[in-house]
Design a protein around this motif. Structure first.
Motif, PDB file in Angstrom:
ATOM      1  N   LEU A 198      11.974  18.638 106.750  1.00  0.00           N
ATOM      2  CA  LEU A 198      11.907  19.901 106.023  1.00  0.00           C
ATOM      3  C   LEU A 198      10.470  20.339 105.754  1.00  0.00           C
ATOM      4  O   LEU A 198      10.180  21.542 105.701  1.00  0.00           O
ATOM      5  CB  LEU A 198      12.672  19.784 104.708  1.00  0.00           C
ATOM      6  CG  LEU A 198      14.200  19.789 104.806  1.00  0.00           C
ATOM      7  CD1 LEU A 198      14.819  19.487 103.447  1.00  0.00           C
ATOM      8  CD2 LEU A 198      14.704  21.126 105.321  1.00  0.00           C
ATOM      9  N   ASP A 199       9.564  19.375 105.557  1.00  0.00           N
ATOM     10  CA  ASP A 199       8.195  19.746 105.213  1.00  0.00           C
ATOM     11  C   ASP A 199       7.409  20.290 106.402  1.00  0.00           C
ATOM     12  O   ASP A 199       6.225  20.625 106.269  1.00  0.00           O
ATOM     13  CB  ASP A 199       7.453  18.567 104.578  1.00  0.00           C
ATOM     14  CG  ASP A 199       7.359  17.340 105.499  1.00  0.00           C
ATOM     15  OD1 ASP A 199       7.813  17.430 106.664  1.00  0.00           O
ATOM     16  OD2 ASP A 199       6.841  16.304 105.047  1.00  0.00           O
ATOM     17  N   CYS A 314      23.410  21.086 104.946  1.00  0.00           N
ATOM     18  CA  CYS A 314      22.482  20.880 103.829  1.00  0.00           C
ATOM     19  C   CYS A 314      21.940  22.230 103.382  1.00  0.00           C
ATOM     20  O   CYS A 314      21.324  22.946 104.179  1.00  0.00           O
ATOM     21  CB  CYS A 314      21.348  19.957 104.261  1.00  0.00           C
ATOM     22  SG  CYS A 314      20.003  19.839 103.076  1.00  0.00           S
ATOM     23  N   SER A 315      22.155  22.597 102.120  1.00  0.00           N
ATOM     24  CA  SER A 315      21.731  23.910 101.635  1.00  0.00           C
ATOM     25  C   SER A 315      20.207  24.036 101.608  1.00  0.00           C
ATOM     26  O   SER A 315      19.665  25.146 101.772  1.00  0.00           O
ATOM     27  CB  SER A 315      22.308  24.178 100.244  1.00  0.00           C
ATOM     28  OG  SER A 315      21.898  23.173  99.332  1.00  0.00           O
ATOM     29  N   ASP A 316      19.475  22.924 101.399  1.00  0.00           N
ATOM     30  CA  ASP A 316      18.009  22.985 101.428  1.00  0.00           C
ATOM     31  C   ASP A 316      17.501  23.305 102.826  1.00  0.00           C
ATOM     32  O   ASP A 316      16.487  23.982 102.989  1.00  0.00           O
ATOM     33  CB  ASP A 316      17.417  21.653 100.969  1.00  0.00           C
ATOM     34  CG  ASP A 316      17.620  21.399  99.481  1.00  0.00           C
ATOM     35  OD1 ASP A 316      17.849  22.379  98.748  1.00  0.00           O
ATOM     36  OD2 ASP A 316      17.561  20.231  99.068  1.00  0.00           O
ATOM     37  N   ARG A 317      18.192  22.807 103.816  1.00  0.00           N
ATOM     38  CA  ARG A 317      17.801  23.022 105.208  1.00  0.00           C
ATOM     39  C   ARG A 317      18.223  24.409 105.693  1.00  0.00           C
ATOM     40  O   ARG A 317      17.531  25.030 106.508  1.00  0.00           O
ATOM     41  CB  ARG A 317      18.426  21.940 106.088  1.00  0.00           C
ATOM     42  CG  ARG A 317      18.015  21.962 107.547  1.00  0.00           C
ATOM     43  CD  ARG A 317      18.574  20.752 108.284  1.00  0.00           C
ATOM     44  NE  ARG A 317      17.983  19.530 107.773  1.00  0.00           N
ATOM     45  CZ  ARG A 317      16.830  19.015 108.200  1.00  0.00           C
ATOM     46  NH1 ARG A 317      16.160  19.623 109.162  1.00  0.00           N
ATOM     47  NH2 ARG A 317      16.367  17.910 107.682  1.00  0.00           N
ATOM     48  N   PRO A 319      19.233  27.609 103.772  1.00  0.00           N
ATOM     49  CA  PRO A 319      19.503  28.465 102.608  1.00  0.00           C
ATOM     50  C   PRO A 319      20.234  29.756 102.951  1.00  0.00           C
ATOM     51  O   PRO A 319      20.889  30.347 102.089  1.00  0.00           O
ATOM     52  CB  PRO A 319      18.103  28.753 102.050  1.00  0.00           C
ATOM     53  CG  PRO A 319      17.176  28.541 103.211  1.00  0.00           C
ATOM     54  CD  PRO A 319      17.793  27.430 104.008  1.00  0.00           C
ATOM     55  N   GLU A 322      23.987  29.902 101.929  1.00  0.00           N
ATOM     56  CA  GLU A 322      24.338  30.231 100.543  1.00  0.00           C
ATOM     57  C   GLU A 322      24.161  31.716 100.278  1.00  0.00           C
ATOM     58  O   GLU A 322      24.910  32.307  99.486  1.00  0.00           O
ATOM     59  CB  GLU A 322      23.497  29.394  99.581  1.00  0.00           C
ATOM     60  CG  GLU A 322      23.789  27.906  99.651  1.00  0.00           C
ATOM     61  CD  GLU A 322      25.277  27.608  99.509  1.00  0.00           C
ATOM     62  OE1 GLU A 322      25.902  28.129  98.561  1.00  0.00           O
ATOM     63  OE2 GLU A 322      25.820  26.886 100.371  1.00  0.00           O
ATOM     64  N   LEU A 357      10.182  30.070 107.379  1.00  0.00           N
ATOM     65  CA  LEU A 357      10.751  29.957 106.035  1.00  0.00           C
ATOM     66  C   LEU A 357      10.847  31.292 105.330  1.00  0.00           C
ATOM     67  O   LEU A 357      11.748  31.514 104.511  1.00  0.00           O
ATOM     68  CB  LEU A 357       9.905  28.997 105.191  1.00  0.00           C
ATOM     69  CG  LEU A 357      10.014  27.512 105.529  1.00  0.00           C
ATOM     70  CD1 LEU A 357       9.016  26.723 104.686  1.00  0.00           C
ATOM     71  CD2 LEU A 357      11.429  27.010 105.279  1.00  0.00           C
ATOM     72  N   GLN A 361      13.659  33.673 102.654  1.00  0.00           N
ATOM     73  CA  GLN A 361      13.064  33.986 101.353  1.00  0.00           C
ATOM     74  C   GLN A 361      13.033  35.484 101.097  1.00  0.00           C
ATOM     75  O   GLN A 361      13.389  35.952 100.007  1.00  0.00           O
ATOM     76  CB  GLN A 361      11.646  33.404 101.280  1.00  0.00           C
ATOM     77  CG  GLN A 361      11.601  31.885 101.238  1.00  0.00           C
ATOM     78  CD  GLN A 361      10.208  31.329 101.455  1.00  0.00           C
ATOM     79  OE1 GLN A 361       9.258  32.076 101.763  1.00  0.00           O
ATOM     80  NE2 GLN A 361      10.052  30.017 101.312  1.00  0.00           N
TER      81      GLN A 361
END
Length: 400
Positions: A198-199, A314-317, A319, A322, A357, A361
């Motif tokens: 992710l980073d 994975c919601s972090d991966r 977004p 959602e 990203l 956003q």
């Protein structure tokens, strides 16, 4: 051999991957289908090649300059194909009396008007333009029902659900709830970044985002797959097509892309559709429905399938998933805003104005800004789409 009266087909978005796959299937059944009209955005050279091969009555270019180039090429080739230009021409051929089947494969909101024209004219619509449903699903499904049109989704996932959902086969039941369905399991490959740290997401390049591990698609759709916004749009689409609530749609990561989606029923049964990653399969299903016809794909050898993996996303991966679930809960406003913002952001990413990203956003920010908007008609939705694009552009860096 497909046994039926010969059907004339109009392909909206003929030079894209869906268009190419559609023409491949049609070519296998010359006694069943003929190509009446083709459309493209601006690729005049490719359209010229298609016109020479398939000899359609009409070729429509969305771009007027490209239409002029195509007209010149066809004139020198002494072709009888008539060239038209603009969105009005797309609507004209989509509703033409001599057309039986519309393959709606224009990418993005640009495909809405011609899809609505086809529905209003009572056509059989093979829908690959998911944005038409996402931004105007209520109106499109009403047009299908009120004009005795027929709509069959071509996305491999929704086509799979359609095949596993007999009630959906009835045009007037499309979009209505079926009490026997407990859940829809919407599969996703996970795209090219399923296991990427992710980073490192802020360093993802355009070429990396467009390199899908399973499917060959256009660049916009490939980026949507990488962010999983594509799956988010499909979640909204599934709710609309099959009359289920957002909480009844479960996204399932399935890296092998063999199971294209599943329907779980209240008796505990789960029906699944399996197949290779070849869009000719859902296209042949749509063209031949209710019969099945040859797609030209090789038979899948189930003994060569080592395993089938399934895991939650994975919601972090991802977004964007959602965001889409939130949009599905406010189906009148947020899907339109989300789709418009995403189209603008993906275009900005492809032109290297924002990083990977920032796509999700910025979409999230615009959705928050515009969630209080209201709509009461299709015209309002079109205005909202335009307003959302303007709002999104304000969050982008200036062009250099």
């Amino acid at each position: 051999m497909y046994k039926s009266e010969k059907k004339s087909v109009c392909i909206l978005g003929a030079t894209g991957s869906i268009g190419e796959s559609s023409l491949s299937v049609i070519s296998k059944h010359p006694d069943a289908f003929s190509v009446y009209a083709l459309s493209a955005n601006e690729n005049a050279d490719k359209m010229f090649a298609l016109c020479k091969q398939y000899k359609p009555e009409f070729a429509v270019m969305a771009d007027a300059d490209a239409a002029a180039v195509l007209q010149d090429l066809l004139t020198h080739a002494m072709s009888g194909t008539q060239v038209l230009a603009g969105s009005g021409a797309l609507d004209q051929i989509a509703a033409h009396d001599d057309v039986d089947i519309i393959i709606a494969a224009i990418v993005g909101a640009a495909g809405l008007s011609s899809t609505m024209a086809a529905a209003t004219a009572g056509k059989k619509i093979l829908l690959a333009n998911k944005e038409s449903l996402v931004i105007a699903g209520q109106y499109l499904l009403e047009a299908v029902r009120n004009n005795n049109a027929e709509l069959i989704p071509l996305d491999s996932e929704h086509n799979a659900i359609f095949q596993c959902h007999p009630v959906a086969h009835q045009a007037r039941r499309l979009g209505q709830a079926d009490a026997s369905v407990r859940k829809i399991l919407l599969t996703a490959s996970g795209g090219p970044f399923l296991h990427r740290p992710l980073d490192t997401f802020d360093t993802i390049t355009v070429d990396q985002a467009c390199a899908h591990p399973r499917w060959s698609m256009g660049r916009k759709i490939s980026v949507d797959s990488a962010t999983m916004m594509n799956k988010g749009l499909e979640l909204i689409e599934a709710c609309l097509l099959f009359g289920v609530a957002p909480e009844q749609v479960q996204v399932v990561i399935h890296p092998q892309s063999i199971v294209h989606s599943m329907v779980e029923y209240i008796d505990g049964s789960i029906l699944a559709q399996l197949g290779s990653t070849d869009m000719r399969i859902p296209i042949s299903y749509g063209l031949g429905f209710p019969q099945r016809i040859s797609s030209g794909t090789q038979a899948m050898d189930i003994f060569k399938i080592a395993q089938l993996d399934f895991m939650p996303p994975c919601s972090d991966r991802f977004p964007a998933l959602e965001l889409a679930r939130l949009a599905a809960s406010d189906a009148k406003v947020l899907p339109t805003v989300m789709n418009a913002a995403n189209e603008v952001c993906v275009d900005a990413f492809l032109h290297k104005r924002i990083n990977f990203l920032q796509v999700a956003q910025i979409v999230k920010t615009v959705m928050q800004e515009m969630r209080s908007a209201s709509v009461a008609s299709l015209h309002d939705i079109l205005d909202l789409d335009a307003d959302a694009r303007v709002a999104t552009s304000k969050h982008l860096p200036a062009n250099i």
